[in-house]
Design an enzyme around this catalytic site. Structure first.
Site, mmCIF file in Angstrom:
data_model
loop_
_atom_site.group_PDB
_atom_site.id
_atom_site.type_symbol
_atom_site.label_atom_id
_atom_site.label_comp_id
_atom_site.label_asym_id
_atom_site.label_seq_id
_atom_site.Cartn_x
_atom_site.Cartn_y
_atom_site.Cartn_z
ATOM 1 N N GLU A 1 -6.280 12.977 9.374
ATOM 2 C CA GLU A 1 -6.937 12.518 8.154
ATOM 3 C C GLU A 1 -8.233 11.839 8.562
ATOM 4 O O GLU A 1 -8.245 10.667 8.942
ATOM 5 C CB GLU A 1 -6.076 11.530 7.362
ATOM 6 C CG GLU A 1 -6.698 11.244 6.005
ATOM 7 C CD GLU A 1 -6.535 9.816 5.485
ATOM 8 O OE1 GLU A 1 -6.809 9.615 4.290
ATOM 9 O OE2 GLU A 1 -6.182 8.906 6.239
ATOM 10 N N ASP B 1 -2.910 9.228 10.071
ATOM 11 C CA ASP B 1 -3.565 8.548 8.961
ATOM 12 C C ASP B 1 -4.819 7.797 9.445
ATOM 13 O O ASP B 1 -4.797 7.157 10.498
ATOM 14 C CB ASP B 1 -2.557 7.548 8.374
ATOM 15 C CG ASP B 1 -3.098 6.769 7.201
ATOM 16 O OD1 ASP B 1 -3.340 7.392 6.162
ATOM 17 O OD2 ASP B 1 -3.272 5.543 7.335
ATOM 18 N N ASP C 1 0.863 -1.183 0.000
ATOM 19 C CA ASP C 1 0.000 0.000 0.000
ATOM 20 C C ASP C 1 0.903 1.238 0.000
ATOM 21 O O ASP C 1 0.686 2.200 0.724
ATOM 22 C CB ASP C 1 -0.931 -0.019 1.227
ATOM 23 C CG ASP C 1 -1.921 1.152 1.223
ATOM 24 O OD1 ASP C 1 -2.086 1.786 0.156
ATOM 25 O OD2 ASP C 1 -2.503 1.437 2.283
ATOM 26 N N ASP D 1 -5.647 -4.153 11.756
ATOM 27 C CA ASP D 1 -5.827 -2.982 12.624
ATOM 28 C C ASP D 1 -5.271 -3.255 14.020
ATOM 29 O O ASP D 1 -5.515 -4.322 14.591
ATOM 30 C CB ASP D 1 -7.326 -2.656 12.766
ATOM 31 C CG ASP D 1 -7.850 -1.835 11.606
ATOM 32 O OD1 ASP D 1 -7.309 -1.977 10.486
ATOM 33 O OD2 ASP D 1 -8.798 -1.053 11.813
ATOM 34 N N ARG E 1 1.015 13.574 10.391
ATOM 35 C CA ARG E 1 -0.337 13.368 9.867
ATOM 36 C C ARG E 1 -0.850 12.064 10.440
ATOM 37 O O ARG E 1 -0.207 11.024 10.306
ATOM 38 C CB ARG E 1 -0.293 13.291 8.345
ATOM 39 C CG ARG E 1 -1.594 12.834 7.686
ATOM 40 C CD ARG E 1 -1.379 12.719 6.192
ATOM 41 N NE ARG E 1 -2.531 12.266 5.438
ATOM 42 C CZ ARG E 1 -2.816 10.993 5.174
ATOM 43 N NH1 ARG E 1 -2.045 10.026 5.633
ATOM 44 N NH2 ARG E 1 -3.863 10.688 4.436
ATOM 45 N N HIS F 1 -2.307 12.079 -3.017
ATOM 46 C CA HIS F 1 -1.789 10.814 -3.539
ATOM 47 C C HIS F 1 -2.888 9.762 -3.694
ATOM 48 O O HIS F 1 -2.669 8.725 -4.284
ATOM 49 C CB HIS F 1 -0.716 10.280 -2.590
ATOM 50 C CG HIS F 1 -1.268 9.960 -1.232
ATOM 51 N ND1 HIS F 1 -1.813 10.926 -0.407
ATOM 52 C CD2 HIS F 1 -1.388 8.783 -0.554
ATOM 53 C CE1 HIS F 1 -2.238 10.351 0.714
ATOM 54 N NE2 HIS F 1 -1.989 9.058 0.650
ATOM 55 N N HIS G 1 -3.357 0.802 11.584
ATOM 56 C CA HIS G 1 -2.997 -0.557 11.186
ATOM 57 C C HIS G 1 -1.504 -0.643 10.951
ATOM 58 O O HIS G 1 -0.828 0.383 10.828
ATOM 59 C CB HIS G 1 -3.725 -0.925 9.890
ATOM 60 C CG HIS G 1 -3.638 0.173 8.859
ATOM 61 N ND1 HIS G 1 -4.602 1.141 8.729
ATOM 62 C CD2 HIS G 1 -2.693 0.490 7.943
ATOM 63 C CE1 HIS G 1 -4.270 1.981 7.768
ATOM 64 N NE2 HIS G 1 -3.116 1.619 7.272
#
Ligand code: GLC
Length: 550
Positions: A243, A201, A60, A171, A199, A308, A103
């Site tokens: 986020e 996430d 990812d 998670d 940040r 992104h 996660h």
């Protein structure tokens, strides 16, 4: 005042992998990014947000972290990162990194340990397990194109584990205090090294509860408050950026009572900027800002045109989503999950005026603007690459070998360069735009500079004005005695507008990009005519005693 630096920031979002390869292996790296700091400084941005650069199987793109306190060898070493921090700071550029804590990768030793450990052991309890894959059935699936369930079976553990994203991203279990402590240590590691912000996430999904949608739960907010307490106790002037892809009323709690996150992305505003542009009508923007509650004084929105990920359409109605797909993603390959995987320039059909107008909105809407790397030169995308990779192709520096991104083999590049007209690197690149006075890059530098000259943009109050013509979006930004009037023509045709500025009778609008004096505000509504997709930023200048203001 400087503790509010994030309000005055202009943020530039970069993937180290995509920016500049210094060792010819086809992947961008930290030394490569350091080489480009002069360019970044010249752009006028004063903060970098770096995508994850930690050891990871990269399934990812690094949001699947296998080790929190290290650097992926492809990108360099900790010493390189330390040097990046020093060199950026020496230029007055701050750095925000990623704290991905919802996660980990399934390759993380915590997960490997957990699956081997007995049920009910402390090791197993780092993640969320169940024998029943129907539990927490109220939680939606986020990666709708790849995942069918939020549970995955682990044959080694003999149980299902919970994952809100890809099934290789289990998670963490935030009901376990040991997890919270471990996460604090990760955060301390990077803040001690000198990063300026992190940040957070995918923050709405930390905690799960039966009978809920498992988003924005009170227990999740309690974890965030605890992290914030640690931040405030141990570090000065550093920030959290949330986020949380949610409606404004659900995002507001992430600011808490100034005791959670300093900033949060304004997800619902973004698609509405595109809608307003295509509909040539300000209503979508007016409505979403009207629904946006005020923030605590030291908090700030982060606003963006692209990033992104896909241009997410989760925060719009079904009708609006259909509209966005029809207008901006006619080819099904342009779609992914619940969104559109295209860059700014292609979304706007490479229309220079449209690109400028959207960037002008970005610079003046309430919040701190974030520019996605490459959008400052109008880079294109590649919808034939999988997942969201089409918007993560190598930065285009020159018309030469590998676009100046890498001296390595062309075939070694992590993704191919954009080559087709009109976005191919032969035409769209930094070097060419440096040579052209009228280039998008030079224009971007100019508006970033103007934005940074006036605190009203970052810190000021926002007041929507509603002149009759709905194709024109008009608002004030006010800070102390600074008053800035922004007027935007969303239409592709010329438009007249009459704005009631009686409060400033006798004042002179000074157009900020060219420093052009406009006629003094009189008794009548102020009349302006606007060319297609043009915008004006006026500083309202009070009459001077000697008449200099008129
Ligand atoms: C965030 C990131 C996205 C990633 C996801 C799962 O939404 O922005 O790129 O895929 O988290 O980690």
């Amino acid at each position: 005042m400087s503790s509010l630096w994030y309000k005055d920031a202009v943020i530039y979002q970069i993937h180290i992998k995509s920016y500049r390869d210094s060792n010819r292996d086809g992947y961008g790296d930290i030394p490569g990014l350091i080489e480009k700091l002069d360019y970044i400084e010249s752009l006028g941005v004063n903060c970098l947000w770096l995508l994850p650069f930690y050891p990871s199987p990269l399934r990812d793109d690094g949001y699947d972290i296998a080790e929190y306190e290290a650097i992926h060898p492809q990108y360099g070493a900790l010493a390189d990162f330390q040097r990046l921090l020093e060199e950026a700071h020496a230029r007055g550029i701050r750095i925000i990194t990623e704290l991905v804590i919802n996660h980990t990768s399934d390759q993380h030793p915590w997960f490997q340990r957990a699956r081997l450990a007995p049920k009910d052991s402390a090791e197993r309890a780092f993640y969320v397990w169940s024998d029943d894959p129907t539990r927490y059935g109220g939680a939606r699936i986020i990666f709708t194109d790849t995942e069918k369930s939020n549970w995955a079976w682990d044959p080694v553990a003999g149980q299902f584990y919970w994952h809100r994203f890809f099934s290789h991203q289990p998670d963490l279990n935030f009901d376990n205090p040991a997890v919270v402590e471990a996460v604090k240590d990760v955060m301390r590691f990077w803040f001690r090294m000198g990063v300026d912000g992190m940040r957070l996430d995918a923050i709405p999904y930390l905690v799960e509860r039966d009978g809920t949608n498992c988003e924005n739960l009170p227990a999740t907010h309690a974890v965030l408050k605890e992290l914030r307490r640690t931040l405030d106790e141990e570090f000065d002037g550093r920030i959290f950026l949330a986020e949380a892809n949610q409606w404004p009323s659900d995002v507001i709690p992430y600011f808490g009572d100034s005791d959670e996150c300093h900033m949060a992305f304004h997800f619902p505003l973004m698609p509405r900027m595109y809608m307003a542009l295509r509909q040539e009508d300000r209503s979508p923007i007016v409505e979403i800002l009207a629904q946006t509650p005020p923030l605590p004084n030291d908090c700030q929105w982060a606003i963006f045109l692209r990033n992104h990920d896909e241009l997410t359409l989760e925060m719009v109605t079904d009708l609006e989503r259909d509209y966005m797909y029809r207008e901006y993603a006619r080819d099904p390959r342009m779609r992914i999950n619940i969104g559109i995987r295209r860059r700014l320039a292609p979304l706007l059909d490479n229309g220079r005026r449209q690109i400028e107008l959207m960037n002008a909105l970005l610079m003046t809407m309430p919040g701190t603007p974030i520019i996605y790397y490459g959008d400052e030169i109008g880079m294109g995308d590649n919808i034939y690459l999988g997942d969201r990779n089409g918007v993560r192709t190598p930065m285009q520096w020159t018309p030469g070998w590998n676009a100046g991104f890498s001296e390595g083999d062309q075939q070694a590049l992590y993704y191919p360069l954009i080559v087709d007209p009109p976005y191919g690197y032969q035409a769209i690149n930094v070097a060419s735009e440096e040579r052209t006075q009228t280039s998008l890059l030079r224009w971007m530098r100019r508006i970033i500079k103007v934005r940074k000259q006036y605190h009203a943009f970052g810190r000021g109050r926002f007041e929507m004005l509603l002149p009759e013509n709905r194709r024109v979006l008009t608002y004030l930004r006010r800070h102390d005695d600074q008053v800035i009037l922004c007027v935007n023509n969303l239409s592709r045709f010329v438009q007249p507008v009459e704005i009631n500025l009686q409060r400033w009778k006798g004042w002179m609008p000074l157009e900020l990009i060219g420093n052009v004096r406009f006629p003094v505000i009189g008794d009548q509504p102020y009349f302006l005519s606007l060319g297609p997709h043009t915008f004006y930023w006026f500083l309202l200048v009070a009459p001077q005693p000697d008449g200099a203001g008129s």
